[in-house]
Motif scaffolding. Structure first.
Motif, PDB file in Angstrom:
ATOM      1  N   SER A 238       1.023  -1.136  -0.183  1.00 18.81           N
ATOM      2  CA  SER A 238       0.287  -0.520  -0.193  1.00 18.81           C
ATOM      3  C   SER A 238       0.987   1.565  -0.144  1.00 18.81           C
ATOM      4  O   SER A 238       1.830   1.125   0.918  1.00 18.81           O
TER       5      SER A 238
ATOM      6  N   ALA B  57      -0.019   3.624   2.366  1.00 26.16           N
ATOM      7  CA  ALA B  57       0.260   4.348   2.678  1.00 26.16           C
ATOM      8  C   ALA B  57       1.216   3.723   4.231  1.00 26.16           C
ATOM      9  O   ALA B  57       0.919   4.104   4.594  1.00 26.16           O
TER      10      ALA B  57
ATOM     11  N   TYR C 225      -2.201   1.359  14.149  1.00 23.99           N
ATOM     12  CA  TYR C 225      -1.879   2.426  13.052  1.00 23.99           C
ATOM     13  C   TYR C 225      -1.213   1.654  11.588  1.00 23.99           C
ATOM     14  O   TYR C 225      -0.989   2.245  11.168  1.00 23.99           O
TER      15      TYR C 225
ATOM     16  N   GLY D 114      -2.665   1.158   8.772  1.00 21.95           N
ATOM     17  CA  GLY D 114      -2.718   2.254   7.673  1.00 21.95           C
ATOM     18  C   GLY D 114      -2.024   3.066   7.519  1.00 21.95           C
ATOM     19  O   GLY D 114      -2.295   3.491   6.794  1.00 21.95           O
ATOM     20  N   GLY D 115      -0.643   2.702   8.243  1.00 24.63           N
ATOM     21  CA  GLY D 115       0.218   3.516   7.801  1.00 24.63           C
ATOM     22  C   GLY D 115       1.020   4.133   8.850  1.00 24.63           C
ATOM     23  O   GLY D 115       1.759   2.395   9.094  1.00 24.63           O
TER      24      GLY D 115
ATOM     25  N   THR E  16      -7.807  -1.328   6.260  1.00 21.79           N
ATOM     26  CA  THR E  16      -8.584  -1.308   8.178  1.00 21.79           C
ATOM     27  C   THR E  16      -9.684  -1.377   7.962  1.00 21.79           C
ATOM     28  O   THR E  16     -10.485  -0.587   7.275  1.00 21.79           O
TER      29      THR E  16
ATOM     30  N   GLU F  33     -12.622   0.382   8.755  1.00 23.51           N
ATOM     31  CA  GLU F  33     -13.020   1.625   9.441  1.00 23.51           C
ATOM     32  C   GLU F  33     -14.997   1.652   8.190  1.00 23.51           C
ATOM     33  O   GLU F  33     -15.207   1.256   7.384  1.00 23.51           O
TER      34      GLU F  33
ATOM     35  N   TRP G 109     -16.244   4.387   6.149  1.00 27.21           N
ATOM     36  CA  TRP G 109     -16.080   5.712   5.184  1.00 27.21           C
ATOM     37  C   TRP G 109     -16.898   6.313   4.861  1.00 27.21           C
ATOM     38  O   TRP G 109     -17.824   5.708   4.478  1.00 27.21           O
TER      39      TRP G 109
ATOM     40  N   SER H  65      -8.968   6.347   8.719  1.00 26.93           N
ATOM     41  CA  SER H  65      -7.811   6.905   7.872  1.00 26.93           C
ATOM     42  C   SER H  65      -8.421   8.585   7.959  1.00 26.93           C
ATOM     43  O   SER H  65      -6.914   8.897   7.636  1.00 26.93           O
TER      44      SER H  65
ATOM     45  N   LEU I 228      -7.476  12.411   3.740  1.00 31.81           N
ATOM     46  CA  LEU I 228      -6.657  12.241   3.336  1.00 31.81           C
ATOM     47  C   LEU I 228      -6.262  13.128   1.763  1.00 31.81           C
ATOM     48  O   LEU I 228      -7.310  13.254   0.812  1.00 31.81           O
TER      49      LEU I 228
ATOM     50  N   ASN J 277      -9.016   5.869  -3.768  1.00 34.63           N
ATOM     51  CA  ASN J 277      -7.368   6.267  -2.748  1.00 34.63           C
ATOM     52  C   ASN J 277      -6.669   4.232  -2.134  1.00 34.63           C
ATOM     53  O   ASN J 277      -7.168   3.399  -2.363  1.00 34.63           O
TER      54      ASN J 277
ATOM     55  N   ALA K 255      -7.421   2.538   0.164  1.00 37.16           N
ATOM     56  CA  ALA K 255      -8.962   1.468   1.321  1.00 37.16           C
ATOM     57  C   ALA K 255      -9.864   1.170  -0.356  1.00 37.16           C
ATOM     58  O   ALA K 255      -9.636   0.173  -0.711  1.00 37.16           O
TER      59      ALA K 255
END
Lengths: 955, 489
Positions: free
Chosen positions: A437, A439, A450, A453-454, A638, A640, A642, A804, A807, A870, A872
């Motif tokens: 990724s 990220a 985290y 996710g990054g 991740t 989550e 959106w 996230s 972004l 993006n 994800a």
């Protein structure tokens, strides 16, 4: 101070009863003694020493291998050898001793009471703030470095259990020898004891505060560990540091580029070059954690961005490896082969069973499958250095640096390893997560919460490797798990092993052992080599290095009928966080896609007229999925929620206040009309406004949310005018006259280029802000001084993830300039964005065409590209027949169960150590456990590698 | 059967928090003006000659708290004599009253204190930060008992014999060496709504205070500055314990004028506990300086960054805004932060500004810094501490190479230790046994001494901080001032 005599060992029990009796009896003296009951307090470091309990009830030091367990966890020695853990107590300046018993299953393990005259446990006094403990593997002594006194205590092994007088005043001499360091030496931070026929018997002490520069002090132990003599000092070398950053790795795609390169191509661009690693610039060195393997001493440096490598045989610093950031601690793995796959399985197995691993020879003539390795004919072996960077703003503090050090293993006629040589100049820094990724950091492994996710959110506090190789349900060590039968490798049409090699290694029989392991394969079974990282939040994260079960983890179609049936083979990858659960068909997906406005769910059913009035998401492929995963890498997703909000508010401006008026142009141009807010952070918060006036219709805009005429600053007439023109802040819908289109953006100000206005007929229009002095005056009258506002996207959907966030790629052109012009970060790919643009509404009777699942662009005449991608998700929004309204929102849940394995084993861990001691390929301890020291409440914990469960705890 | 004072103190705290009362003191007897009683804050005046101690009257045994001025020259002499004495224990129990130069009475439950210089600036004058008014400092004290910011101007003078006299000026007729007077209403800011433009009164439970030590005016015209906060001659932020709200005061350093309450930022996480000014050094910005405050609370694992946005046109409309929430993610829990310290680089140092937090969940010192590239506050390390850490202090002494080095001191209230941390070497330097309830520490840069206020004992311990001249005593208690209070019935 006059000391009370200590009892003989045999009378300790009697004395304990006597003490207890004295205390419970009626007071015989006028003053009572307050007895401190000890338990561990701020423990820091741990090491292990083997002691023999003799027939006359004494304890004597012994080589560590005397405490070795067999494969069934039974002691290999018939005599009463006990393994002991020695644990530094930072606050009190003491050393705790734990008798771990005769084997991993010994239930008699307990803290040792070293002063029998006291109630409760008592610990041995050492120098203040003990920072490090190192036990002599020969069992002669235990060395303890003090972080406050310039001394290294040398505790004879036979004294660590006591009986000892533990009451010492500050400055009083302790009853064992010590090494005194000079003022110029400073204190010792780390210790290592080496017993090696080539290097000799040595104690190494790192002196990070030495004047004029850090160094290693080398002590000779050949005349006994209790009488060390200072042999030499190893100073830092002056050779230029070399950066070993790997080139951009090739990914497992057709182009070899990462998946997001195709999205970049939609804009006609090429993949941005990732940020170059920081070159070493610090002029100060400060040695931190150390590790000794293969005749080398690796040392972290928490001031300079290098890892030091000292050659112990020659006594010089061999190399400083540039790693891009200062590091606090490090560990070095056991040698492992290349990462095993279905493709190279036969070759790697051949290398391991034939004893060719790391021998440096070309075996092309011996084996056709080995000849086909990427390193033709050569069975490459690696040691990995895991260094933890102290501070890293890009990757997250406390993330992992992975250095690959090739090793050459010399063997004798029996195949036993006789010597190991590390190819330090051949070291390469890995980029383990690069292809997963954008990220993820390029050259770091984040392990905190985290991490998926990054950047890393939870730093690593301690790092270690463990090689766990139980042969309990098979007959051999080093046996891997496979899911297919002999010569049924899904990637091989015929025999997978060379015939002669197969005969030599007993391949068919070995396969029975390999298949036997498939029975109970699970993420919690750790067989092989793993990194163990204790995080600052108390969790123990596991990193896959060489999982012997990896070929049983994945789809049946790929790995054979015995495999776990997980959706991808990528669940176990080298230098990746180990996943906590089996990643099966329900592992990830998009759920609960809804469209709503003002909290009311709206229909976006494209088969009905009412649904067509609203915007909808265009389906992907034939599945009717309205949102697709951007990529299918479990580590990069991740779980989550959106949300895409039409003309949504950019995060960060709740309660923001600024001042409107003529403003200086920080770039040196003419002053412009703008909004000044020193806390605005318009770049870092991702306010977007193309510089050209032609696109102002899509520029973000400022929306004034404040009350008019605050502080009774207006006359009655002005108030009426203000209310008519700007309306009230309490109106359910704010008037468009409160909307001001943004031009150029700076970190602390934005240029206002247009303002919402009404013509003489009351019709809304956009007016030029800079030239409209009457409007400027009106704004000043109605909103004098500080004015509250927010910033919104215009004519687009603002996309945010609950984890996230929003972004974007906007950054200040000069990071340290609070008034810098905002620009795009050229090192970030375009998938870092948070704006989705609508496709035009379908014409009547035209049906929606699904988007191909692997589509990256969606052909559409006009910029920007309307397929939103993006790191994800990806989606495309089709406008409804009615215009989308502000704050209309698509929401969805991204499910992903690929959570990393993180054991809650402590509160604030300081040290992790394996209870395996591998010497030239043989485990000399074989306790199959790992020790973790927690500074807060759990003290010393041991947990089993076989089932990652805590086995014992000594608080 | 009597209660231990520590138990009593905790019980009292619970009772006060539960009732929400803002007593200005009990109805009992007047306080003993030259004895410490639950000292909660200590600080050295700008001259370096006077130690100011705020006593909280925590159990309301008296009808008010006190603020006392102590003679540091005399304390220094006693310390050096003690160091020369073969038996240091012989120095303990020195009567505090020996060193008291003046004392005044304030509301009960003083909870923090900071001392700032004063400036003689007419409104709009260009600030001359380098030239504060000589011989006077201002003590700013949040007092929970009467919900005020109580301010006391500490005036120092030397008489004909060379003796230093101290006036604690917070009442009419204040003069040198006076004891036993009450600070008047004019010096208890926040009680009267008409005293500020927004008609505000100070919320209850003002708990901790922070003052940016730097303010500037980049745009001076005709010798006048019209920009905030320079126009206000400094601001101060106060966090409220129950609500977690943050109030900001203007005119905090204007000689002859009282601070004024400018704004209260509400709706913040509850249980505010610590506040620190983030900007302590000059910036190169051409725009107005924006003072920022870091605010910690006990209820969330995060810090709040707030910014004072000055309204140049109408300073009365200046506001405090919440700029960002900074997660404290590196702790197992991390929600009970009790102290914040900002540590900018000293002379000769090339490093980022460091930020330290004392956390009780778990007990640790959290270390972070302002990333020079992104400007973000990032935490990267946590160091275990003895249980119950409270306030953090730093010393900055120049080493032999001319570089100013910081040393961080954390008082662990519950376990009665003070821990010294070396942020350059990244390790503990000393664990100092304190009296009961160590809470606040003041650093005497002139004498290289530390003064540790023990809340429960009611004592101050003098600590040696000069490693070069007194290596044998370095980071050890030299003597204890005042007799530890025993259990009371």
């Amino acid at each position: 101070m006059k000391r009370r005599p200590l009892p003989a060992p045999a009378s300790r029990a009697a004395l304990a009863f006597a003490v207890l009796g004295a205390l419970v009896a009626p007071a015989c003296s006028q003053t009572s003694t307050v007895v401190a009951v000890r338990s561990m307090e701020r423990p820091k470091d741990v090491d292990f020493v083997c002691l023999l309990h003799t027939a006359d009830d004494h304890w004597r030091g012994a080589p560590l291998s005397k405490c070795q367990s067999d494969d069934a966890s039974n002691p290999i020695e018939s005599q009463d050898y006990h393994l002991h853990a020695v644990v530094t107590q930072e606050s009190r300046g003491e050393l705790a001793v734990v008798d771990l018993g005769r084997g991993p299953a010994d239930s008699s393990a307990a803290l040792v009471k070293t002063d029998p005259r006291t109630l409760g446990y008592s610990f041995l006094p050492v120098g203040r703030i003990p920072t490090d403990v190192a036990a002599d593997p020969n069992g002669e002594a235990v060395f303890v470095a003090s972080g406050a006194d310039r001394r290294i205590d040398i505790l004879p092994a036979e004294m660590v259990r006591g009986p000892a007088d533990t009451f010492y005043e500050s400055g009083e001499a302790l009853p064992w020898p010590k090494i005194d360091l000079s003022v110029a030496d400073g204190v010792a931070a780390s210790l290592a004891v080496v017993r090696d026929p080539v290097i000799g018997d040595r104690l190494y002490a790192s002196l990070p505060d030495a004047i004029p520069a850090p160094k290693l002090a080398v002590f000779d132990l050949s005349k006994g560990a209790l009488a060390p003599t200072r042999l030499a000092d190893v100073t830092l070398g002056t050779k230029a540091t070399a950066h070993v950053g790997a080139p951009t790795p090739a990914c497992d795609t057709t182009s070899g580029q990462p998946w997001w390169a195709t999205y970049e191509a939609c804009f006609g661009g090429t993949l941005p070059k990732p940020k170059a690693p920081t070159q070493p610039t610090s002029t100060r060195n400060h040695l931190a954690g150390i590790a000794v393997v293969g005749g080398k001493l690796f040392a972290a440096d928490d001031a300079a961005p290098v890892v030091h490598v000292f050659d112990l045989a020659t006594g010089v610093e061999e190399q400083q490896i540039g790693v891009g950031s200062a590091t606090a601690r490090l560990a070095v793995s056991e040698p492992v082969p290349d990462e095993i796959t279905v493709d190279n399985y036969a070759a790697i197995t051949t290398c391991e069973t034939m004893g060719w691993l790391g021998d440096g020879l070309d075996h092309s003539a011996d084996s056709a499958v080995v000849a086909k390795l990427p390193t033709p004919g050569r069975c490459v072996a690696h040691r990995y250095v895991y260094a933890v960077d102290l501070v890293n703003a890009d990757a997250g503090n406390g993330s992992l640096i992975v250095l690959d050090v090739p090793v050459v293993l010399a063997r004798d006629a029996t195949g036993a390893i006789t010597k190991e040589t590390l190819d330090v100049p051949g070291t390469e820094m890995k980029s383990p997560l690069y292809c997963d990724s954008p990220a993820f950091p390029m050259r770091r492994v984040p392990l905190g919460i985290y991490g998926l996710g990054g950047v890393n959110g939870i730093p690593i506090r301690a790092i270690a490797f463990s090689k766990h190789d139980p042969p309990s349900n098979a007959s051999k060590h080093g046996v891997r798990c496979v899911g297919w039968g002999y010569n049924q490798n899904p990637k091989h049409a015929g025999a997978e092993f060379d015939a002669t090699v197969a005969t030599k290694i007993g391949a068919a029989d070995r396969r029975n052992d390999e298949i036997a392991w498939a029975g109970s394969v699970s993420p919690q079974r750790l067989r092989g080599v793993f990194g163990l990282a204790a995080l600052s939040n108390g969790s123990l994260a596991v990193v896959d290095v060489d999982d012997y079960d990896s070929l049983c983890r994945g789809p049946v179609e790929t790995l054979g009928a015995k495999a776990t049936g997980e959706v991808t083979t990528k669940v176990v990858q080298r230098h990746h966080p180990r996943l906590a659960r089996v990643y099966n068909t329900d592992a990830r997906g998009i759920l609960n896609v809804t469209l709503s406005a003002g909290g009311v769910v709206l229909s976006n059913d494209t088969t009905s007229a009412s649904g067509l009035a609203h915007p909808h998401l265009i389906p992907f492929g034939t599945t009717d999925d309205r949102v697709a995963l951007a990529q299918d890498v479990p580590f990069a997703l991740t779980a989550e929620t959106w949300a895409a909000t039409f003309e949504g508010a950019i995060p960060g401006y709740v309660g923001a206040a600024g001042t409107f008026g003529p403003t200086q142009d920080p770039t040196g141009g003419a002053a412009f009309y703008g909004l000044l807010d020193p806390a605005g952070h318009y770049c870092r918060r991702g306010v977007e406004a193309p510089a050209t006036s032609a696109q102002e219709a899509t520029n973000d805009f400022v929306q004034i949310t404040d009350a008019i005429c605050q502080g009774n600053s207006c006359s009655a007439a002005d108030h009426a005018t203000c209310q008519t023109y700007f309306g009230l802040d309490t109106d359910s819908t704010l008037l468009p006259t409160r909307e001001l289109a943004i031009g150029r953006t700076f970190e602390d100000r934005v240029e206002i280029v247009k303002h919402g206005d009404f013509d003489k007929d009351g019709k809304f229009l956009w007016s030029d802000a800079a030239s409209d002095t009457a409007w400027q005056k009106k704004l000043k009258t109605c909103f004098p001084g500080l004015t509250r506002y927010t910033v919104r996207a215009r004519a687009s959907w603002l996309v945010q993830g609950s984890a996230s966030g929003y972004l974007h790629r906007r950054i200040p052109s000069v990071a340290t300039d609070p008034s810098a012009l905002c620009v795009d970060d050229a090192t970030k790919p375009r998938v870092f964005h948070g704006r989705a643009y609508e496709l035009p509404a379908l014409k009547k009777d035209v049906k929606e065409t699904p988007i191909a699942t692997d589509e990256s662009c969606v052909a559409y005449a006009g910029a920007p590209v309307p397929l939103f991608v993006n790191p994800a998700i990806k989606l495309a929004i089709r406008a409804g027949t009615a215009p989308s309204t502000r704050d209309m929102m698509f929401s969805l849940q991204l499910r992903n169960i690929a959570v990393p394995l993180a054991l809650s084993i402590s509160t604030l861990p300081r040290s992790v150590k394996s209870l395996a001691r591998w010497e030239l390929g043989v485990d000399k301890l074989n306790w199959q456990q790992v020790a973790v020291v927690d500074s807060i409440d759990r003290g010393l914990s041991l947990f089993s590698m076989g089932d990652v469960a805590t086995s014992r705890n000594f608080p | 059967m009597g209660f231990h004072r520590s138990s009593f103190a905790r019980a009292g705290l619970v009772a006060v928090l539960a009732s929400g009362c803002y007593s200005s003191g009990g109805r009992g007897k007047p306080p003993i003006d030259d004895e410490m009683y639950f000292p909660v804050a200590v600080s050295v005046t700008t001259s370096g000659n006077v130690l100011v101690v705020a006593n909280s009257d925590f159990d309301l045994a008296y009808n008010s708290g006190t603020v006392q001025a102590y003679d540091l020259a005399a304390i220094d002499a006693a310390a050096r004599a003690c160091e020369a004495t073969p038996v240091p224990a012989g120095c303990d129990g020195i009567e505090a009253k020996t060193y008291v130069k003046a004392s005044v009475r304030v509301g009960a439950f003083a909870s923090d204190m900071t001392i700032v210089p004063l400036y003689d600036l007419a409104s709009g004058d260009a600030p001359t930060r380098e030239k504060p008014v000589a011989g006077v400092s201002r003590a700013l004290i949040p007092v929970r008992g009467d919900a005020t910011l109580t301010y006391i101007d500490v005036r120092e003078s030397t008489d004909a014999t060379g003796k230093t006299n101290v006036t604690l000026d917070c009442y009419a007729g204040a003069g040198p060496s006076q004891l036993g007077n009450d600070c008047d209403a004019n010096h208890r800011v926040g009680q009267v709504a008409t005293a500020d433009a927004r008609q505000l009164t100070l919320e209850g439970e003002p708990f901790a205070i922070a003052v940016p030590s730097y303010w500037s005016c980049p745009a001076i015209s005709g010798g006048k500055c019209s920009q905030e906060p320079a126009r206000s001659n400094g601001v101060a932020g106060i966090v409220h314990q129950v609500s977690g709200d943050v109030s900001v005061f203007r005119n905090t350093q204007k000689n002859g004028e009282a601070p004024t309450l400018a704004y209260t930022l509400s709706g913040l996480p509850a249980s505010g506990d610590a506040i620190a000014a983030l900007d302590l050094e000059p910036t190169t910005s051409t725009e107005s300086f924006v003072p920022r405050f870091l605010v910690a609370n006990r209820s969330q694992a995060s810090l709040l960054l707030t910014s004072y946005i000055g309204d140049d046109g109408n300073p009365d409309r200046s506001a405090l805004v919440a700029s960002s929430l900074i997660p404290i993610s590196l702790q197992a829990t991390g929600y009970d932060t009790r102290g914040i310290l900002v540590d900018p680089p000293g002379a000769g140092e090339s490093r980022p500004t460091r930020v330290f937090l004392s956390s009780r969940s778990p007990a640790s010192l959290i270390v972070g810094h302002i990333d020079p590239v992104s400007g973000s506050l990032l935490f990267y390390e946590n160091v275990p501490l003895p249980i119950g850490p409270s306030r953090i202090t730093r010393s900055t002494f120049t080493d032999a190479s001319g570089i100013a080095r910081s040393r961080i001191y954390v008082a662990s209230y519950d376990s009665a230790y003070v821990v010294a941390y070396d942020p350059d070497a990244r390790r503990l330097g000393a664990v100092i046994k304190a009296g009961r309830g160590p809470y606040s520490i003041a650093i005497d840069a002139t004498r290289k001494l530390g003064y540790m206020a023990n809340f429960i004992d009611g004592t101050i311990q003098v600590i040696e901080l000069d490693a070069d001249k007194h290596p044998d005593w370095y980071e050890q208690v030299i003597f204890t001032m005042g007799k530890p209070q025993g259990p009371r019935s």
